[in-house]
Design an enzyme around this catalytic site. Sequence first.
Site, PDB file in Angstrom:
ATOM      1  N   LYS A 289       0.813  -1.215   0.000  1.00  0.00           N
ATOM      2  CA  LYS A 289       0.000   0.000   0.000  1.00  0.00           C
ATOM      3  C   LYS A 289       0.850   1.270   0.000  1.00  0.00           C
ATOM      4  CE  LYS A 289      -0.659   0.023   5.047  1.00  0.00           C
ATOM      5  NZ  LYS A 289       0.089   1.268   5.318  1.00  0.00           N
ATOM      6  N   THR A 290       1.982   1.255   0.703  1.00  0.00           N
ATOM      7  CA  THR A 290       2.818   2.453   0.751  1.00  0.00           C
ATOM      8  C   THR A 290       3.371   2.777  -0.628  1.00  0.00           C
ATOM      9  OG1 THR A 290       3.425   1.933   3.033  1.00  0.00           O
ATOM     10  CG2 THR A 290       4.781   3.550   1.888  1.00  0.00           C
TER      11      THR A 290
ATOM     12  N   ASP B 154      -3.341   7.321   5.254  1.00  0.00           N
ATOM     13  CA  ASP B 154      -2.874   5.946   5.433  1.00  0.00           C
ATOM     14  C   ASP B 154      -3.400   5.403   6.758  1.00  0.00           C
ATOM     15  OD1 ASP B 154      -1.566   3.603   4.949  1.00  0.00           O
ATOM     16  OD2 ASP B 154       0.421   4.334   5.483  1.00  0.00           O
ATOM     17  N   GLU B 155      -3.489   4.085   6.881  1.00  0.00           N
ATOM     18  CA  GLU B 155      -3.957   3.412   8.104  1.00  0.00           C
ATOM     19  C   GLU B 155      -5.309   3.984   8.554  1.00  0.00           C
ATOM     20  OE1 GLU B 155      -2.539   0.843   9.033  1.00  0.00           O
ATOM     21  OE2 GLU B 155      -0.405   0.942   8.567  1.00  0.00           O
TER      22      GLU B 155
ATOM     23  N   GLN C 191      -7.353  -5.248  10.003  1.00  0.00           N
ATOM     24  CA  GLN C 191      -6.231  -4.945  10.891  1.00  0.00           C
ATOM     25  C   GLN C 191      -6.554  -3.793  11.836  1.00  0.00           C
ATOM     26  OE1 GLN C 191      -2.086  -5.485   9.249  1.00  0.00           O
ATOM     27  NE2 GLN C 191      -3.166  -5.260   7.301  1.00  0.00           N
TER      28      GLN C 191
ATOM     29  N   ARG D  23       2.071 -11.755   9.993  1.00  0.00           N
ATOM     30  CA  ARG D  23       3.449 -11.277  10.201  1.00  0.00           C
ATOM     31  C   ARG D  23       4.454 -12.283   9.642  1.00  0.00           C
ATOM     32  NH1 ARG D  23       2.226  -6.864   9.749  1.00  0.00           N
ATOM     33  NH2 ARG D  23       0.190  -7.809   9.347  1.00  0.00           N
TER      34      ARG D  23
END
Length: 748
Positions: free
Chosen positions: A32-33, A219-220, A250, A604
């Site tokens: 996404k970044t 973002d987030e 998340q 993770r």
Amino acid sequence: MSYLEELNPMQRETVETTQGPVLVLAGAGSGKTRALTCRIAYLIEEEGVNPWNILAITFTNKAAGEMRERVNQLVSFGAESVWVSTFHSACVRILRRHIEGLGYAPNFTIYDADDQKTLMRQLLKQMDADPKLYREKAVLAQISDMKNNMISPDEFAVTASGNYRQMQVAEIYRAYQEALKNNNALDFDDLLVKTVELLQGNSDVRGYYQERFRYIMVDEYQDTNRVQFELIRILAGKYENLCVVGDDDQSIYRFRGADIGNILNFEKEFPGAKVIKLEQNYRSTQNILNAANEVIRNNEGRKEKRLWTENGEGQKLRVRDFDNGFEEADAIAREIANAAACGTAYHDCAVLYRTNAQSRPLEERFVYRNIPYQLVGGVNFYQRKEIKDILAYLKTIDSGMDDMAVQRIINVPRRGIGATSVGRVLDFAADNGLSFYEALKEADVIPSLGKAQQKIDQFVEQIESFREQASQMTIPDLIETVIRDTGYEDEIKGDEPVAAQARLDNMQELVNKAAEFVRNDREKEDALSRFLEEVALVADIDRMDENEDRVLLMTFHSAKGLEFPRVYMSGMEDGLFPSSRSISSEDPSDLEEERRLAYVGITRAKEALTLTWARQRMVNGEKRWCRQSRFLEEIPDDLIDHSEEEARMARRKAAQENGKAGGKRNAYAAPKGVFGADDYTRSIGKQFTVTKAAALSYHAGDRVKHVKYGEGTVTDIVDGPKDYEVTVQFDQVGQKKMFASFARLEKI
């Protein structure tokens, strides 16, 4: 553009969809970044947007720094004019220019947590508030929650009407805000709230920033709270070129005020919004992703998405059960040691757990096996304040010769013994060749102590009382007595609820450690001294080189945003993960948040994922039977590697047959790097069985007696599949939960 060629179709659609509201559902590890930063470059270089008309917001300085660096690499001209910022720093920039409209000077001070506590402490004293009812941390936490939900002191006073305590909190809230303004200061929550107030109340300022930020990216987004949502809604109000990126699966920070509804209801708030799903994962193997997909699909409050990868199927997951938490911790340490011996780097391994208190047995086994490690998002178990405080009490009870230990607890919890009085005792001790504690016992002859003498005498009397009791009780009982009778537990309960529960959990883990020590102790004499010696040896880990290759130990919350080749998810038991509070909650969203946390943990892992649980775990100094986490049961059986379990059962069967034959038990060879590989010749461990009673002789409301806790009242009985879980409110030690087969309660 070269950077567009590196994107997958969904990432490219994210970059090229520049007009109107856009919701990008970015699954874990989906890049996404990269998509966000490429979108900024595309707006400038392809769409001709002025860099200063772009605002990119994220949550942490680290994330903002990384985004800024990537933008600088992609954009050849004007990158420095793009606002890449955290929510708070963006608000500070706005307020520095316009806060005079709210009655503040532009050079306002920003109060950190310590400043807030100092101010609140002064206010509570001025208002003569009962310190037992109004703890500064708890009040500040409540005020923060109100600010995050944009509730003013006046609005809260209306809702608090009729509730005396809440009405007092409303008055404290009002006084706190007035004091901040008088000091020309804002706390961190105010940075957001005051910016929203400014934009709502001043059309000129609002119009300027709506025109300035024609393109906004967040973002987030799943971690935003109400005031952050309102800030973004206002800024995007004119052009609505708003692109938010996040993953509802998340969203794990509700305890900090995050509102998952912001991302779930985005299309309602911004009609006509385009939804783009980033489902290709670049991090993990498909088996790991399939497990994550199957677990999270049990949540109802989510948007449908399914992660996939081109990385291949990879290893199957391993699920391992153990007799107790100690064996679990030792097995994890043993496997990591074996893997390291075969060339695996320590920093490629991470051990995740639900609560910080779970790190204690892991730390001990890592120290024992000489495995370098680092705690992330926490400190060494034995370096946590509450643990050091209780150990200082035990040292003082044991001998009183450790002046630092006595000085640490002389005013913990607060007794009104100030630094001046301590200094006078220290001077008297030095002049007369006494230890600090010996000097305290002579407080009646120390000049100028005043009212502090009586408080010192009370402290000494309590320590002497503990010493008398110590000879008649076990170390776990002594610890619980100290926690309760000193008032330390009550003081902690006055903290912000989440932090308070974490500290209480840590102290109970110390009780568990003491119970484990007592169970294994054979000498019995001078047990307290030997316990303190063992703890000191285990705790002495701070001399490791910081540049050393280390295993990372962290909570699931701390692991968000990170990735590791090998991940161990420990403590996968109902009541621990998911927490007992979420299981018993009437609000299904509590359990769904726990499931999202499990999803974060699973995703993770890049190559290998091991999930462990224990049939028994020490809780409040007692053995508690556990069942595997329901999250484990949600993972399809075909994703789990059963080969080690089958081999273990074969070894156990062979051992039993050899035992019957009277011969030696065979020692089966095992591959390195698997649980138990270097311990196959040891005893399998004691097996426990529970026989559930057909019925209990007591019911909720009955008075009962326990061999250790004395008399109490049964408040609840839960009929479980293997045993009854009984909750008792004991007269002396408070509430305890236990299984009926072990509690052996007698009705009285």
